[in-house]
Design an enzyme around this catalytic site. Structure first.
Site, PDB file in Angstrom:
ATOM      1  NE  ARG A  96      -4.105  -1.727   2.427  1.00 12.10           N
ATOM      2  CZ  ARG A  96      -4.407  -2.868   2.759  1.00 12.10           C
ATOM      3  NH1 ARG A  96      -3.357  -3.320   3.595  1.00 12.10           N
ATOM      4  NH2 ARG A  96      -5.465  -3.319   2.796  1.00 12.10           N
ATOM      5  NE  ARG A 140      -3.668  -0.053  -2.962  1.00 10.44           N
ATOM      6  CZ  ARG A 140      -4.631  -0.362  -2.075  1.00 10.44           C
ATOM      7  NH1 ARG A 140      -5.293  -1.029  -1.904  1.00 10.44           N
ATOM      8  NH2 ARG A 140      -4.278   0.277  -0.858  1.00 10.44           N
ATOM      9  CD  GLU A 191     -10.107  -1.984  -4.577  1.00 11.53           C
ATOM     10  OE1 GLU A 191     -10.035  -2.260  -3.357  1.00 11.53           O
ATOM     11  OE2 GLU A 191      -9.207  -1.314  -5.061  1.00 11.53           O
ATOM     12  CG  ASN A 225     -10.224  -5.025   2.949  1.00 11.77           C
ATOM     13  OD1 ASN A 225     -10.641  -6.216   3.307  1.00 11.77           O
ATOM     14  ND2 ASN A 225      -9.158  -4.837   3.207  1.00 11.77           N
ATOM     15  CG  ASP A 226     -12.401  -0.871  -1.197  1.00 13.26           C
ATOM     16  OD1 ASP A 226     -13.261  -0.242  -0.316  1.00 13.26           O
ATOM     17  OD2 ASP A 226     -11.448  -0.609  -1.338  1.00 13.26           O
ATOM     18  NE  ARG A 260     -12.311  -0.601   3.831  1.00 17.33           N
ATOM     19  CZ  ARG A 260     -11.220  -0.922   3.055  1.00 17.33           C
ATOM     20  NH1 ARG A 260     -11.318  -0.707   1.804  1.00 17.33           N
ATOM     21  NH2 ARG A 260     -10.121  -1.027   3.476  1.00 17.33           N
TER      22      ARG A 260
HETATM   23  C1  PEP Z   1      -9.302  -4.001  -0.222  1.00 17.12           C
HETATM   24  O1  PEP Z   1     -10.094  -3.142  -0.681  1.00 17.12           O
HETATM   25  O2  PEP Z   1      -9.754  -5.248  -0.122  1.00 17.12           O
HETATM   26  C2  PEP Z   1      -7.860  -3.699  -0.117  1.00 17.12           C
HETATM   27  C3  PEP Z   1      -6.858  -4.751  -0.127  1.00 17.12           C
HETATM   28  O3  PEP Z   1      -7.490  -2.498  -0.399  1.00 17.12           O
HETATM   29  P1  PEP Z   1      -7.621  -1.396   0.811  1.00 17.12           P
HETATM   30  O4  PEP Z   1      -8.033  -2.180   2.186  1.00 17.12           O
HETATM   31  O5  PEP Z   1      -6.299  -0.924   1.042  1.00 17.12           O
HETATM   32  O6  PEP Z   1      -8.745  -0.548   0.352  1.00 17.12           O
HETATM   33 MG    MG Z   2      -9.365  -1.376  -1.598  1.00 20.12          MG
END
Ligand code: PEP
Ligand code: MG
Length: 537
Positions: free
Chosen positions: A294, A330, A428, A451-452, A462
């Protein structure tokens, strides 16, 4: 026994006696001076000494906390060169007052400016102003820094700790840190984490000398601080610490072993990192590569943009440390919950659905070009891949490819060496999963950001604590999107990983293996736990 509940800022359990760390108190007198030039000279001398001390501190902390965290002392040096700050001090002197008073007043003014800032990270920078002001005042008054004098390891109780106070602490003497002020994002907290010292911020504790020498338990998992604990609590804490140690040593035995099921199916387990410092944890955990770097951290802690050179050194550092293992960087994923002061973003009604990540980067290509130049230059030093977040369309990929070509051509013209960089995207958004068959024809790999993906598929924020239970069980819609993405990726012969939190959920490991997911990328602390699960299936 008295129990205080605070916020955990660094994990771990500690049992020991309290050492009350108090700053040496010194009065700052307001004195009228006639020799203004002499006073300005005293200030210049103090600034020179302060900068030399910070340079030493930077060198010292390179070893203990690594380059990225040591940078805070470079930032302190820059703060001492800040025109606004220096002008305020000089104005104070020129209006006829002593240097100490002028520094003290300027420090107060600038600390308040930071404290009034909206962004939590920037608010936490007030302690840095306090840190440099204190340094200048000590130098002007000829006072040495506060030291911890103890024969046995202790638990430090303090109102607040500055970055330099934290890093100066002798790790062998400090069992844990408890402060009544401080943020999870404060540099002191970040440093405590990288020094592996349990730490809790507990606003309810009024740090007074009454705690001195008392036995306490600091639970860096729950954030609890137990003063004069009863026997049962001590036994529970000892047990918790033993379990922690047993778990660590049993996981350690898995290092060097394959991620292979009993019937011979293999999967790659990579690590997610958000700073150069975490590479050590990833290597320590025997991760097969970095599945998600990240890069936001480079942009979050500042008011200006990181330069190409800064980014290049950071990416090169990670790639070199990982040797031939893959490092997936990323590109900037800012916006929504991640606010970067340098972007001066306006508040939005729905930031998660707004101006973020690749949308910003394509709108302001100069930001992406700088980052891509740094990534491609660093690619000559290791096995780097690049990955783009928040993709929803094929058009975005075409634009990204144009920019990549532009960057590569320019670098080659400038005679830079460039490695073979795989280009991937994050899946995502439901849109990306649904058109993954088409997207797979355009890129070298996918990484599913659950996550997204969960947030956007189920329409659940979230960040909203009240919604957290929705994340607890996996909705079949999300599973369907993941499965569809894996099938479409494999149809085109490209690899697919999962880098969201779901990858670490060991109740789903079998499901992901059955789907033929190629790679799971999790935080360094989860790598060996996941290996244990894979090997048990
Ligand atoms: C996600 O969205 O799963 C991801 C890995 O990116 P971030 O949590 O940094 O948005
Ligand atoms: Mg994400």
């Amino acid at each position: 026994m008295k129990v205080y509940r605070g916020i955990s800022v660094s994990k771990g359990i500690a049992i020991g006696k309290v050492y009350c760390y108090t700053q040496k108190l010194y009065k700052v007198e307001k004195r009228a001076v006639i020799d203004i030039a002499g006073e300005l000279e005293r200030l210049e001398e103090a600034l020179l000494i302060a900068k030399a001390q910070l340079a030493d501190l930077y060198e010292e902390s390179l070893n203990s906390v690594g380059e990225v965290h040591a940078l805070i002392f470079d930032i302190h040096k820059m703060m001492l060169e800040d025109d606004d700050f220096l002008d305020t001090i000089k104005k104070g002197i020129v209006s006829g007052y002593n240097a100490e008073y002028a520094v003290y007043e300027a420090g107060n003014t600038h600390e308040k400016i930071f404290l009034r800032m909206e962004d939590e990270y920037m608010r936490a920078r007030a302690i840095d102003v306090k840190d440099i002001t204190g340094r200048l005042l000590r130098i002007l008054k000829g006072i040495s820094e506060t030291e911890i004098i103890t024969d046995e390891p202790v638990i430090i109780f303090a109102d607040e700790l500055s970055p330099s106070e934290t890093v100066k602490m002798d790790k062998s003497k400090v069992l844990a840190l408890v402060t009544s002020k401080g943020a999870i994002n404060s540099h002191a907290a970040i440093l405590a984490r990288s020094m592996n010292i349990p730490a809790v911020v507990c606003e309810g504790i009024n740090i007074t000398d009454n705690f001195r020498g008392k036995e306490v338990i600091v639970d860096g998992y729950s954030g609890e601080v137990l003063i004069e604990p009863d026997k049962e609590s001590v036994l529970t804490a000892i047990k918790k610490r033993e379990n922690e140690e047993t778990e660590i040593s049993s996981l350690r035995l898995l290092k060097g072993k394959e991620n292979i099921t009993c019937d011979g199916k293999k999967i790659d387990i990579y690590a997610n990192i958000a700073s150069v410092q975490e590479v050590n944890a990833a290597l320590e955990a025997d991760a097969g590569g970095i599945g998600l770097f990240r890069s936001e951290f480079l942009y979050l802690s500042r008011t200006d943009f990181p330069t190409e050179e800064e980014q290049f050194h950071c990416y090169k550092d990670v790639a070199t440390k990982m040797q031939d293992k893959k490092v997936i960087i990323r590109t900037l994923d800012i916006g929504a919950d991640k606010k970067a002061e340098c972007l001066k973003m306006k508040p939005e009604d729905n930031p998660a659905l707004g101006y973020r990540a690749i949308r910003i980067c394509l709108d302001k290509p100069e930001i992406l070009i700088t980052q891509l130049r740094a990534i491609y230059r660093a690619s000559a030093y290791g096995n780097i891949a690049v990955m783009f977040p928040m993709i929803v369309s094929l058009e975005e990929i075409s634009r990204i490819k144009e920019l990549i070509q532009y960057v590569k051509d320019a670098l080659l013209k400038e005679e830079y060496k460039v490695g073979n960089v795989e280009v991937g995207i994050m899946i995502e958004t439901p849109a990306a999963a649904l058109i993954s068959e088409e997207l797979a024809k355009e890129v070298d790999f996918f990484s599913i950001g659950t996550n997204d993906l969960i947030q956007y598929t189920l329409a659940i924020d979230r960040q909203n604590e009240k919604m957290q239970h929705y994340f607890e069980t996996l909705h079949p819609a999300v599973l369907k999107l993941i499965s569809m993405t894996v099938i479409n990726a494999h149809k085109q012969g490209i690899r697919v990983g999962i880098c969201g939190e779901l990858a670490a959920d060991t109740t789903l490991t079998k499901t992901f293996l059955d789907m033929n997911v190629d790679e799971l990328s999790v935080s360094p602390a989860e790598v060996l736990k996941l290996r244990r699960m894979v090997r048990s299936l």
